[in-house]
Scaffold this active site. Sequence first.
Site, short mmCIF file in Angstrom:
data_model
loop_
_atom_site.label_atom_id
_atom_site.label_comp_id
_atom_site.label_asym_id
_atom_site.label_seq_id
_atom_site.Cartn_x
_atom_site.Cartn_y
_atom_site.Cartn_z
N GLY A 1 17.65 -4.29 23.43
CA GLY A 1 18.74 -4.70 22.53
C GLY A 1 19.03 -3.52 21.63
O GLY A 1 18.54 -3.43 20.51
N THR A 2 19.85 -2.65 22.14
CA THR A 2 20.02 -1.37 21.43
C THR A 2 20.86 -1.51 20.16
O THR A 2 20.87 -0.61 19.33
CB THR A 2 20.64 -0.32 22.37
N ASN A 3 21.55 -2.66 19.99
CA ASN A 3 22.27 -2.86 18.71
C ASN A 3 21.24 -2.99 17.59
O ASN A 3 21.30 -2.29 16.58
CB ASN A 3 23.13 -4.12 18.74
N ASP A 4 20.31 -3.91 17.78
CA ASP A 4 19.30 -4.09 16.74
C ASP A 4 18.33 -2.91 16.70
O ASP A 4 17.85 -2.53 15.64
CB ASP A 4 18.52 -5.40 16.96
N HIS B 1 30.94 -8.71 13.94
CA HIS B 1 31.14 -9.89 14.77
C HIS B 1 32.47 -9.81 15.51
O HIS B 1 32.54 -10.00 16.73
CB HIS B 1 31.09 -11.14 13.87
N TYR C 1 18.94 -1.76 35.30
CA TYR C 1 20.34 -2.16 35.17
C TYR C 1 20.84 -1.95 33.75
O TYR C 1 20.05 -1.81 32.81
CB TYR C 1 20.54 -3.64 35.57
N GLU D 1 14.00 -4.90 20.83
CA GLU D 1 15.03 -4.54 19.85
C GLU D 1 14.45 -4.31 18.46
O GLU D 1 15.17 -4.00 17.52
CB GLU D 1 16.14 -5.60 19.81
N ARG E 1 44.20 27.95 34.15
CA ARG E 1 42.98 27.15 33.95
C ARG E 1 43.17 25.84 34.67
O ARG E 1 44.30 25.46 35.02
CB ARG E 1 42.74 26.91 32.47
N ARG F 1 24.31 -15.06 25.48
CA ARG F 1 23.94 -15.45 24.11
C ARG F 1 24.18 -16.94 23.97
O ARG F 1 25.29 -17.41 24.24
CB ARG F 1 24.80 -14.69 23.09
N SER G 1 14.55 -6.28 28.15
CA SER G 1 15.96 -5.88 28.04
C SER G 1 16.13 -5.25 26.66
O SER G 1 15.80 -5.87 25.64
CB SER G 1 16.87 -7.10 28.19
N MET H 1 43.40 28.24 17.43
CA MET H 1 42.92 29.54 16.97
C MET H 1 44.04 30.59 17.10
O MET H 1 45.14 30.28 17.48
CB MET H 1 41.67 29.92 17.72
N GLY I 1 46.30 25.87 20.51
CA GLY I 1 46.96 26.15 19.23
C GLY I 1 46.02 26.16 18.03
O GLY I 1 46.46 26.30 16.91
N CYS J 1 20.98 -4.51 27.18
CA CYS J 1 22.10 -5.44 26.97
C CYS J 1 22.80 -5.21 25.64
O CYS J 1 23.68 -5.97 25.28
CB CYS J 1 21.64 -6.88 27.10
N ARG K 1 43.91 37.85 21.88
CA ARG K 1 44.03 36.40 22.07
C ARG K 1 42.67 35.73 22.03
O ARG K 1 41.72 36.22 22.64
CB ARG K 1 44.64 36.10 23.45
N LYS L 1 39.76 31.40 28.89
CA LYS L 1 40.86 32.31 29.21
C LYS L 1 40.33 33.60 29.83
O LYS L 1 40.83 34.06 30.87
CB LYS L 1 41.65 32.62 27.92
C1 PEP Z 1 21.10 -6.18 20.57
O1 PEP Z 1 20.54 -6.28 19.48
O2 PEP Z 1 21.31 -5.10 21.14
C2 PEP Z 1 21.56 -7.39 21.26
C3 PEP Z 1 22.04 -7.32 22.48
O3 PEP Z 1 21.51 -8.55 20.55
P1 PEP Z 1 22.60 -8.99 19.48
O4 PEP Z 1 23.71 -8.00 19.53
O5 PEP Z 1 23.05 -10.35 19.87
O6 PEP Z 1 21.81 -8.95 18.22
MG MG Z 2 19.86 -8.22 18.83
#
Ligand code: PEP
Ligand code: MG
Length: 903
Positions: free
Chosen positions: A789-792, A460, A875, A768, A344, A583, A787, A110, A108, A855, A99, A30
């Site tokens: 595996g950022t989940n694991d 899952h 990628y 991973e 703004r 997979r 690649s 503050m 709204g 991935c 203000r 502001k």
């Molecule tokens: C992961 O672990 O990031 C992965 C892509 O494998 P998954 O999810 O199947 O374990």
């Molecule tokens: Mg995995």
Amino acid sequence: MAAKEETVEGKYVYDFAEGNKDLKDLLGGKGANLAEMTNLGLPVPPGFTITTEACKAYLMTGREPDGLAGQIEAHLESLEREMGRRLGDPDDPLLVSVRSGAKFSMPGMMETVLNVGLNDRSVIGLSTQAGGNDRFAWDSYRRLIQMFGKTVCEVPGEEFEHALDEAKHAKGTQNDLDLDADDLRALVDAYKKIFAKHTGREFPQEPREQLDLAIRAVFDSWNAERAILYRRQERIPADLGTAVNVVTMVFGNLGPDSGTGVAFTRDPGSGAQGIYGDYLANAQGEDVVAGIRNTVPLQELEQLDKTSYDQLLGIMARLEEHYKDLCDIEFTIERGKLWMLQTRVGKRTAAAAFVIAGQLVDEGLIDLDEALHRVNGAQLAQLMFPRFQLDHDFQPVARGIGASPGAASGKVVFTSARAVELAAEGESVILVRRETNPDDLNGMIAAKGILTSRGGKTSHAAVVARGMGKTCVSGADELEVNVPAKKFTVGGHTVGEGDVVSIDGTTGRVYLGEVPVTPSEVVQYFEGELDPETTDDPLVRAVHRIMTHADAARRLRVRTNADTGADAARARRFGAEGIGLCRTEHMFLGDRRELVERLILAGGGRERDEALAALLPLQRADFVEIFREMDGLPVTVRLIDPPLHEFLPPLEQLAVNVAVAQERGEDVAKEEALLSAVRRMHEENPMLGLRGVRLGLVIPGLFAMQVRAIAEAAVAVARDGGAACPEIMVPLVGAVQELETVRAEAEKIIAEVVGDSGVDVLIGTMIEVPRAALTAGQIAEAAEFFSFGTNDLTQMGWGFSRDDVEGAFFWRYLELGIFGISPFESIDADGVGRLVRIAAEEGRAARPGLKLGVCGEHGGDPDSVHFFHEVGLDYVSCSPFRVPVARLEAGRAAISTTGSDSR
Ligand code: PEP
Ligand code: MG
């Protein structure tokens, strides 16, 4: 005008003429924009801004920083000189508003105090100033006591409301405007009593004390509970602090030739050009907010006050041209004189963001890079899902995790089989489970949406649903799901099979009954059903144009996670340039489960070989379908990853079946063998057990069969005149020796199958397991690609079970600010991201040209895409529905070294 960027140490107060729009960090949004308008020569009531630095110092120490009081004094004096009025002057008082205004707008959240400077004496002077308008003066005074009492001294607001209601009641009216000067004078007395009762002191008569206390209250309001909650939700950092604007009061409530309004330079809902806004004559801003009286469309101001209307339109055009964007504006007209109180760059819907960016390019105000910068993946994602039309009166009965966005209504079913049956009859169904498992796949495919009472964003149900672009709400733990009884209960309702529910996978809300749904025109465009060149839908045209530019700008390739030909085909329509993760586990389900059971039960030798031999042609056919669909684009096939017992019936169920059958004297030899296998394979921590590469090393022939199926499928496609580029990926590698062992066997098979077909098969690994990231230099010697595996990697990096923690305790972590967003959703750049960075650097050092991708679920998350761009991956790979989001964000990452914030 050149931006003044440097801040002066110890300078806590800036006159409007000293600031500019680029000083939002220091002056808040502001304050920076009031300064900008002042310097553009627009009619802004004079004033000054106390910086966020002063607020931060106050919040840290609990007292105003040294020098602040003196600087306020000096600026106040110069304001008084400019206005020719003094704060608290009994005859001709200067009044100011105080203000809040942080860097990011927090509507709204503050505090604001108006009419500071009024007291028992200056209220008389104000009346004279206003041409003897006593009513106005006393009304202004009662507003000050009310606002000051409530926001500065925490007097319960209802008490003032109550006193006002009583005054109206005594007068026999419902309308504030019917109260005359005497009534309001009496109300001021009543308000003062309320004030004294709650604070133990009289209402402060000293204007400077009013001002100082109001400034302090605005500082404090940064840490009000609602402000904290809002920041958390909007991901606004907690340490920015708010600036405070002290602005000369102008009055929209001085009679019919006064008023107040808001305006947008374009429609913030659709982006359409035109004049949008509301006006309320003879009123102050808070009357509009309180909804006491109905506003009129801004266009009607033309009849009421043509001069001000024309001037306002001129200013709006000027502001748009200056800011090169949609602006929103607050203004007041005081006896025919227009004043700008705020502007703004305005908030807008996702659709309007794209449409306006496109229009501004057409108008030559911005270029395509800037247009790309002004939209984001979260907005695009929003536009890609069907939406509920919630104009009807629907109340959610539960709220879970918005696990896969979209809106779906349908009949409740509790089993996969029933989902398939009803869907075959043309019914829309919602599959409701406590949690899903690979066996539910057919039901999930058949259902319009999936609702579970357990599990987080990487459960899952969530991962599979996102992969399919299917709506999913997971972890709705208020639901008591009873599958055998085919019902669930929630908040006193019982919902049985066939009853209709609606689920919103964006918000996680669950509704009883059918909420109407609108499909997404943006998906129709990506699916090729709407031609962007001929459509008259401005949104589709804008999306097409900006996506085309993002594709031209981006360095990151975008692949998809897909395990079926149909998913692969859709992902290609959405712009995928390959498959980054196929997979293979779903290929072991359904009628193939029996073969897998045989494989597991086989002691070894011939029986096992037979089971594998039977699986081989089935796998080959799967891969042929996918290679054909991808037509020469790279396809990363991951060898089987999950623990094999996931393909067997659950232990308890099997044990009960066997016991019952034994009791009846039935032949249970097969079931007993199965039961003993399940017992043998039972693991306390299956996620850390016999899975991934470990399976391949322990079960002879399993990986070999898959490698052969991949190679044979590629050769078959090539021999048919097609092209296939398989990349075989080994999961869960932690040590180079694991990979070398698999590789040695795979290379032999590939050499034998491929022969002179010209097919080239790469072999690489997932990264991973944290150990893999930390020994990436060694692993790269045996891998042609990595690649992530950022989940694991997140699961093992944090030690968080990915199926449990989000529902279990992440709320507390978010509340405490340990992280601002689940690390399963957006990459934890400092920790897990560091593992990615180390592995990328050390991998490439060992093998220049090593192909790098990601991935895990993060591959489709907007912020994470920027991180992967910056780390230098080749990628990202994500579920088909997120491919356009990743393309857009990869483009934004490529152009965004600097630039404005698109928040
Ligand atoms: C992961 O672990 O990031 C992965 C892509 O494998 P998954 O999810 O199947 O374990
Ligand atoms: Mg995995």
